[in-house]
Enzyme design. Structure first.
Site, PDB file in Angstrom:
ATOM      1  N   ASP A 153     -35.914  -2.180 -22.153  1.00  0.00           N
ATOM      2  CA  ASP A 153     -35.842  -2.941 -23.397  1.00  0.00           C
ATOM      3  C   ASP A 153     -34.466  -2.861 -24.057  1.00  0.00           C
ATOM      4  OD1 ASP A 153     -35.957  -0.312 -24.064  1.00  0.00           O
ATOM      5  OD2 ASP A 153     -37.592  -0.497 -25.511  1.00  0.00           O
ATOM      6  N   HIS A 170     -10.261  -6.446  -7.572  1.00  0.00           N
ATOM      7  CA  HIS A 170     -11.161  -6.396  -8.728  1.00  0.00           C
ATOM      8  C   HIS A 170     -11.808  -5.021  -8.865  1.00  0.00           C
ATOM      9  CE1 HIS A 170     -11.491 -11.065  -8.780  1.00  0.00           C
ATOM     10  NE2 HIS A 170     -10.418 -10.628  -9.389  1.00  0.00           N
ATOM     11  N   ASP A 227      -5.183  -3.725 -15.587  1.00  0.00           N
ATOM     12  CA  ASP A 227      -5.378  -5.142 -15.907  1.00  0.00           C
ATOM     13  C   ASP A 227      -6.443  -5.171 -16.992  1.00  0.00           C
ATOM     14  OD1 ASP A 227      -6.053  -7.822 -16.019  1.00  0.00           O
ATOM     15  OD2 ASP A 227      -6.000  -8.113 -13.845  1.00  0.00           O
ATOM     16  N   ASP A 287      -5.169 -11.503 -21.029  1.00  0.00           N
ATOM     17  CA  ASP A 287      -5.324 -11.054 -19.631  1.00  0.00           C
ATOM     18  C   ASP A 287      -3.972 -10.514 -19.157  1.00  0.00           C
ATOM     19  OD1 ASP A 287      -5.972 -10.684 -16.996  1.00  0.00           O
ATOM     20  OD2 ASP A 287      -6.141 -12.809 -16.510  1.00  0.00           O
ATOM     21  N   HIS A 292      -3.247 -13.074  -3.842  1.00  0.00           N
ATOM     22  CA  HIS A 292      -4.033 -13.919  -4.759  1.00  0.00           C
ATOM     23  C   HIS A 292      -3.120 -15.003  -5.322  1.00  0.00           C
ATOM     24  CE1 HIS A 292      -1.984 -11.754  -7.967  1.00  0.00           C
ATOM     25  NE2 HIS A 292      -2.391 -10.608  -7.457  1.00  0.00           N
ATOM     26  N   HIS A 328      -3.576 -18.591 -13.594  1.00  0.00           N
ATOM     27  CA  HIS A 328      -4.748 -19.427 -13.886  1.00  0.00           C
ATOM     28  C   HIS A 328      -4.745 -19.792 -15.362  1.00  0.00           C
ATOM     29  CE1 HIS A 328      -6.514 -15.769 -15.657  1.00  0.00           C
ATOM     30  NE2 HIS A 328      -6.045 -15.134 -14.586  1.00  0.00           N
ATOM     31  N   HIS A 377     -10.742 -16.663 -16.780  1.00  0.00           N
ATOM     32  CA  HIS A 377     -10.382 -17.712 -15.825  1.00  0.00           C
ATOM     33  C   HIS A 377     -10.900 -18.992 -16.457  1.00  0.00           C
ATOM     34  CE1 HIS A 377     -10.590 -14.352 -12.611  1.00  0.00           C
ATOM     35  NE2 HIS A 377      -9.415 -14.399 -13.193  1.00  0.00           N
ATOM     36  N   GLU A 379       1.044 -14.029 -12.765  1.00  0.00           N
ATOM     37  CA  GLU A 379       0.697 -12.675 -12.330  1.00  0.00           C
ATOM     38  C   GLU A 379       0.970 -12.408 -10.849  1.00  0.00           C
ATOM     39  OE1 GLU A 379      -3.637 -12.044 -12.102  1.00  0.00           O
ATOM     40  OE2 GLU A 379      -3.865 -13.928 -13.173  1.00  0.00           O
ATOM     41  N   TYR A 429       0.857  -5.977  -2.649  1.00  0.00           N
ATOM     42  CA  TYR A 429      -0.168  -4.978  -2.352  1.00  0.00           C
ATOM     43  C   TYR A 429       0.010  -4.469  -0.924  1.00  0.00           C
ATOM     44  CZ  TYR A 429      -1.966  -7.406  -6.410  1.00  0.00           C
ATOM     45  OH  TYR A 429      -2.078  -7.975  -7.643  1.00  0.00           O
ATOM     46  N   ARG A 483       1.031  -5.290  -9.749  1.00  0.00           N
ATOM     47  CA  ARG A 483       0.876  -6.634 -10.339  1.00  0.00           C
ATOM     48  C   ARG A 483       1.436  -6.569 -11.759  1.00  0.00           C
ATOM     49  NH1 ARG A 483      -3.965  -7.230  -9.385  1.00  0.00           N
ATOM     50  NH2 ARG A 483      -5.165  -6.844 -11.276  1.00  0.00           N
ATOM     51  N   GLU A 501       1.422  -9.116 -15.173  1.00  0.00           N
ATOM     52  CA  GLU A 501       0.744 -10.347 -15.625  1.00  0.00           C
ATOM     53  C   GLU A 501       1.019 -10.606 -17.107  1.00  0.00           C
ATOM     54  OE1 GLU A 501      -3.564 -10.152 -15.368  1.00  0.00           O
ATOM     55  OE2 GLU A 501      -3.679 -12.343 -15.386  1.00  0.00           O
TER      56      GLU A 501
HETATM   57  N1  GLY Z   1      -8.071 -10.089 -14.955  1.00  0.00           N
HETATM   58  C1  GLY Z   1      -8.379 -10.981 -13.904  1.00  0.00           C
HETATM   59  C2  GLY Z   1      -7.216 -11.765 -13.511  1.00  0.00           C
HETATM   60  O1  GLY Z   1      -6.091 -11.347 -13.735  1.00  0.00           O
HETATM   61  O2  GLY Z   1      -7.315 -12.855 -13.024  1.00  0.00           O
HETATM   62 MN    MN Z   2      -5.335 -13.132 -14.612  1.00  0.00          MN
HETATM   63 MN    MN Z   3      -5.682  -9.908 -15.171  1.00  0.00          MN
END
Ligand code: GLY
Ligand code: MN
Ligand code: MN
Length: 461
Positions: free
Chosen positions: A59, A263, A280, A291, A370, A374, A381, A407, A411, A429, A431
């Site tokens: 619950d 992720h 991140d 982000d 990647h 975005h 996203h 970003e 890697y 990374r 970003e």
């Molecule tokens: N935090 C997810 C991305 O950078 O797309």
């Molecule tokens: Mn991102």
């Molecule tokens: Mn991110």
């Protein structure tokens, strides 16, 4: 390797002198509805459901997160509501909100509800009813309309719409006219959400500022022997201290080789000497996301190899950011940054071969696994098309008011035996969040340290 083209930004300084806001004025949501209704033809109806609470166990529920299209059109943050937009044959429009009723018992146990009177007074809808009236009123609204808009991505709600439509057609012998033109509202709302207003930009600027303070705190609180989740706690603490109760997404706090899991959200490992920490994390403010990713040495000092890859990624990020203006596209930025990173990896001996061939074979994608960025907005996203017609290359031209992340990352997992051992276990990374302006860009991410000197200086304090 060239040095960073961006100048040093004093830490702890506001991103902008414009006064910060923590939520949109409710009148902005009237404008969002008006903009959508202006795109709809006469004699139509559009239906937008709110989210429901999600059970965590037995619950108890997860923290409530509103359906973002519904939120964009209402600013209303209660579960299980329904927004109905109606446009008659003459083109006059009205908004109707169905929501949970005021309920003294619920309000003692769970919390206050807005109710139907305040929905009209504060949220600007023309009419408001309790949810119990939906099944009698919606078929009436649908009857005789030539077009119905709803989001096709929500299958459960689509099934509900068909149930209401069936109710209308069951009265066909009495002369009822069932709408036959059903249209997906998702792309229409996405196009509106893609171009941010001045207030949305101010809110996102503020969300970025708070997130930048959290990244500063993470760097200051980071020590060998701490656990990733302890740094995550510092970030959430700093978000909340500045009015952002929730993160926009599950924070990634990834020490060492964990950074090579894109992720990674387990955040459960100890932080080791001589390794990097990739964070991140972005705050959600008034529904809008930041982000931001920063990567820094756990012991406060970059090693030679970490420095080399870090500077390459930073330069690639700045190269892309500085190229942003109306007319630019992700496709063009990809060409620019992929070539730059390929050259950099060749210089470091990580990629070997003819530069032109390596670029045309996109060999950099073995390490930059990647996309470059975005759209960013109510969703991390965010919605909005990246393409024009059937292209697969993200050719859509940037326009003033769009907000995106940039970003790049490199890697090199511990398991990658194709490169010299000294590079393995490095995952980096960086970003930033960028708004397209009339003739260029604004970088919202100005108070999260990013140069090697700034990071090492802050971590020494
Ligand atoms: N935090 C997810 C991305 O950078 O797309
Ligand atoms: Mn991102
Ligand atoms: Mn991110």
């Amino acid at each position: 390797m060239s040095t960073s083209p961006l100048s040093k930004t004093p830490l702890n300084k506001a991103a902008s002198t414009k006064s910060p806001i923590s939520q949109l004025p409710l009148s902005d949501y009237d404008q969002h509805r008006a903009a959508l209704m202006a795109k709809m033809p006469n004699n139509c109806i559009a239906l937008f459901p709110a989210a429901s609470e999600l059970t965590r166990s037995n619950d108890t529920e997860y923290a409530f997160c509103q359906n973002k299209n519904f939120f964009y059109l209402t600013g209303f943050n209660e579960p299980d509501a329904l927004l109905v937009l109606l446009k008659d044959e003459q083109g006059s429009a009205k908004s109707v909100l169905f929501s949970l009723p005021k309920d003294p018992l619920h309000e003692i146990w769970q919390g206050r509800r807005i109710g139907q009177i305040k929905a009209v007074d504060d949220y600007g809808v023309e009419q408001s009813f309790t949810l119990s009236e939906i099944d009698s009123l919606i078929p009436d609204y649908l009857e005789g309309k030539s077009q119905v808009f709803f989001g096709f991505s929500d299958h459960n709600f689509a099934a509900q719409v068909f149930t209401w439509l069936k109710q209308v057609s069951s009265n066909i012998r009495q002369g009822a006219k069932t709408p036959t033109n059903l249209t997906d509202s998702d792309p229409l709302v996405a196009e509106l959400r893609l171009i941010k207003t001045t207030n949305e930009l101010a809110l996102m600027r503020h969300a970025n500022h708070i997130s930048g303070l959290a990244h500063q705190r993470a760097m200051q609180k980071c020590h060998v022997g701490k656990f990733e989740y302890q740094i995550e706690a510092e970030i959430l603490h700093e978000f909340a201290r500045h009015g952002a109760r929730h993160p926009a997404y599950a924070s990634i706090v990834a020490g060492g080789d964990n950074a090579n899991i894109l992720h990674y959200t387990a955040n459960c490992d100890v932080l080791n000497n001589n390794e990097l920490l990739l964070i991140d994390a972005g705050a959600e403010l008034g529904g809008y996301a930041a982000d931001i990713t920063r990567t820094f040495p756990i012991n406060g000092k970059f090693s030679t190899e970490q420095k080399a890859i870090y500077q390459l990624v930073l330069d690639a990020k700045n190269l892309a950011v500085n190229a942003i203006k109306p007319g630019m596209s992700f496709a063009k930025l990809n060409i620019l940054t992929n070539a730059f990173l390929t050259q950099g990896l060749v210089d470091l001996g990580i990629l070997e071969g003819d530069l032109t061939e390596l670029i045309s074979e996109k060999k950099v994608k073995d390490y930059f696994i990647h996309g470059l960025g975005h759209w960013l907005g109510l969703d991390v996203h965010d919605v909005g098309d990246y393409h024009i017609s059937t292209d697969r290359e993200q050719l859509r031209a940037f326009k003033e008011g769009m907000v995106m992340t940039i970003e790049p990352g490199i890697y090199i997992p511990l398991t990658d035996l194709s490169v010299a051992e000294k590079w393995r276990g490095i995952g980096i990374r960086i970003e930033d969040n960028i708004a397209v302006t009339k003739d260029g860009f604004e970088n919202f991410t100005v108070n999260s340290p990013q140069t090697i000197e700034d990071i090492e200086e802050l971590m020494q304090k």
